[in-house]
Design a protein around this motif. Structure first.
Motif, PDB file in Angstrom:
ATOM      1  N   VAL A 298       1.051  -0.973  -0.015  1.00 52.34           N
ATOM      2  CA  VAL A 298      -0.016   0.131   0.085  1.00 52.34           C
ATOM      3  C   VAL A 298       0.945   1.493  -0.048  1.00 52.34           C
ATOM      4  O   VAL A 298       2.005   1.393   0.745  1.00 52.34           O
ATOM      5  CB  VAL A 298      -0.854   0.025   1.217  1.00 52.34           C
TER       6      VAL A 298
ATOM      7  N   VAL B 211       3.399  -1.047   4.070  1.00 54.46           N
ATOM      8  CA  VAL B 211       2.722   0.140   3.919  1.00 54.46           C
ATOM      9  C   VAL B 211       3.882   1.220   3.773  1.00 54.46           C
ATOM     10  O   VAL B 211       4.521   1.243   4.847  1.00 54.46           O
ATOM     11  CB  VAL B 211       1.777   0.498   5.263  1.00 54.46           C
TER      12      VAL B 211
ATOM     13  N   THR C  76       0.171   6.442  -5.952  1.00 56.05           N
ATOM     14  CA  THR C  76      -0.251   6.127  -4.503  1.00 56.05           C
ATOM     15  C   THR C  76      -1.628   5.740  -4.555  1.00 56.05           C
ATOM     16  O   THR C  76      -2.504   5.921  -5.405  1.00 56.05           O
ATOM     17  CB  THR C  76       0.088   7.726  -3.797  1.00 56.05           C
ATOM     18  N   ASP C  77      -2.067   5.045  -3.588  1.00 55.63           N
ATOM     19  CA  ASP C  77      -3.251   4.392  -3.330  1.00 55.63           C
ATOM     20  C   ASP C  77      -4.116   5.554  -2.414  1.00 55.63           C
ATOM     21  O   ASP C  77      -5.472   5.525  -2.635  1.00 55.63           O
ATOM     22  CB  ASP C  77      -3.288   3.247  -2.739  1.00 55.63           C
TER      23      ASP C  77
ATOM     24  N   ALA D 221      -8.177   1.318  -6.207  1.00 52.69           N
ATOM     25  CA  ALA D 221      -7.320   0.580  -5.277  1.00 52.69           C
ATOM     26  C   ALA D 221      -8.452   0.051  -4.081  1.00 52.69           C
ATOM     27  O   ALA D 221      -7.968  -1.233  -3.744  1.00 52.69           O
ATOM     28  CB  ALA D 221      -6.437   1.483  -4.667  1.00 52.69           C
TER      29      ALA D 221
ATOM     30  N   ASN E 161      -7.213  -3.805  -4.848  1.00 54.33           N
ATOM     31  CA  ASN E 161      -6.173  -4.081  -3.733  1.00 54.33           C
ATOM     32  C   ASN E 161      -6.536  -4.114  -2.495  1.00 54.33           C
ATOM     33  O   ASN E 161      -7.050  -3.462  -1.792  1.00 54.33           O
ATOM     34  CB  ASN E 161      -5.229  -2.938  -3.821  1.00 54.33           C
TER      35      ASN E 161
ATOM     36  N   ALA F 228      -4.882  -2.412   0.453  1.00 59.14           N
ATOM     37  CA  ALA F 228      -5.232  -1.282   0.437  1.00 59.14           C
ATOM     38  C   ALA F 228      -6.415  -0.925   0.999  1.00 59.14           C
ATOM     39  O   ALA F 228      -6.471   0.009   1.982  1.00 59.14           O
ATOM     40  CB  ALA F 228      -5.103  -0.580  -0.735  1.00 59.14           C
ATOM     41  N   TYR F 229      -7.558  -1.757   0.764  1.00 61.18           N
ATOM     42  CA  TYR F 229      -8.887  -1.463   1.467  1.00 61.18           C
ATOM     43  C   TYR F 229      -8.621  -1.861   2.971  1.00 61.18           C
ATOM     44  O   TYR F 229      -9.421  -1.012   3.744  1.00 61.18           O
ATOM     45  CB  TYR F 229      -9.782  -2.487   0.691  1.00 61.18           C
TER      46      TYR F 229
ATOM     47  N   PHE G 271      -6.102  -1.597   4.841  1.00 60.06           N
ATOM     48  CA  PHE G 271      -5.504  -0.732   5.614  1.00 60.06           C
ATOM     49  C   PHE G 271      -6.216   0.631   5.833  1.00 60.06           C
ATOM     50  O   PHE G 271      -6.268   1.145   6.909  1.00 60.06           O
ATOM     51  CB  PHE G 271      -4.132  -0.224   4.787  1.00 60.06           C
TER      52      PHE G 271
END
Length: 325
Positions: free
Chosen positions: A55, A83, A102-103, A279, A283, A286-287, A289
């Motif tokens: 992420v 991360v 970036t996400d 994202a 991802n 990512a979700y 986080f």
């Protein structure tokens, strides 16, 4: 207050304390926010579901203490998720967000129309999520025993460039006839943008100001000069209050209560993260986080010196995030 290092960071730690806020989203989806056993079960299920992936985020140095605190704790929940979060300022973060690097992008001001337009051109759909409140804090050196309470008009007179070499006595004849030394966030900073909007009204900042995207450098500058004045996020003042003096604005000191209520005006403001919708859908790391961030943002805001949003705002954000999945 726990000290968090305000640096660009990569979370690869294998252990950290887990916060009890895990599982809020699952409990909300089940229609119950008061069932402790349900929340604990959901939280355990979340902890047991290990993820891998990466992420990437960037943006505001003001938001950085919250995000770094989250990153440290998240490493304990998901040690195999890497991360990385840069701190290049709100504007710099949006540049990377627009470039697709970036996400998520942290911001200490709302996104600008021109940034929205560039994201649209790049085909990047995004969602704004509020994280906490901040009170942009004006600080002076502790030896400064005169500028303890400034009006908004005095702030304007101090900070707006007018072609003169400003002295404190220019603001009030009873103050020292010493040159004012300025320390300001850099022009890529959302804090600079916010100050420009509510104090400078678009006018130029004092040209002799030292500008930096690193708020810790601003702290050092003000702490080292009796005639210095600077501004940055409230958490940075709290972290360094032993070597700085806070300035009241129109008689109001920034505190958790005055920031949340808006009494500390016009320098109270929300802090945000902006997420890339694709994202959040594609991802899983990512979700997860960002979900963890929203679930724990209030506790982390309080821990690092900002002010948590009302709990219902976090629940609304979780619902919004769920809709992106």
């Amino acid at each position: 207050m726990k000290k968090w290092k305000y640096l660009t960071m990569t979370a690869v730690m294998g252990s950290a304390l887990m916060l009890g806020a895990c599982g809020k989203d699952d409990a909300t989806q089940n229609g119950s926010t008061g069932d402790t056993s349900t929340q604990e079960t959901a939280g355990q299920e979340s902890a047991d579901k290990k993820l891998q992936g990466a992420v990437a985020g960037d943006g505001s140095s003001t938001v950085a203490p919250i995000i770094e605190a989250v990153v440290e704790e998240y490493a304990g929940a998901q040690p195999d998720v890497k991360v990385s979060v840069g701190v290049s300022g709100t504007g710099g973060g949006f540049e990377k967000f627009i470039a697709g690097e970036t996400d998520f992008s942290n911001a200490s001001r709302p996104i600008k129309d021109e940034e929205k337009a560039k994201l649209d051109e790049a085909g990047i759909a995004f969602t704004e999520l509020a994280l906490a409140y901040d009170g942009l804090s004006v600080v002076v050196n502790p030896e400064n025993d005169w500028a303890k309470d400034l009006t908004v008009d005095q702030l304007k007179k101090i900070w707006i460039e007018d072609g003169t070499e400003k002295k404190w006595s220019d603001i009030d004849p009873s103050w020292p006839a010493e040159k004012i030394v300025f320390y300001s966030p850099g022009t890529d900073s959302g804090t600079y943008d916010y100050f420009d909007e509510v104090i400078l009204d678009g006018a130029d900042l004092a040209k002799t100001a030292t500008l930096s995207e690193d708020d810790n450098m601003l702290v050092q500058g003000v702490a080292g000069d009796k005639n210095a004045i600077g501004f940055f996020g409230y958490a940075y003042y709290l972290e360094n209050k032993d070597k700085l003096a806070i300035v009241k604005i129109d008689g109001v000191e920034p505190t958790g209560d005055t920031i949340q209520s808006g009494e500390y005006k016009p320098l109270s403001r929300p802090l945000f993260t902006y997420v890339k919708n694709s994202a959040m859908k594609d991802n899983a790391a990512a979700y997860d986080f960002i979900k963890y961030t929203i679930e724990n943002a209030g506790a982390m805001a309080d821990a690092v010196g900002y002010v948590a949003l009302p709990e219902e705002k976090y629940q609304e954000a979780l619902t919004t995030l769920e809709g992106l999945k």
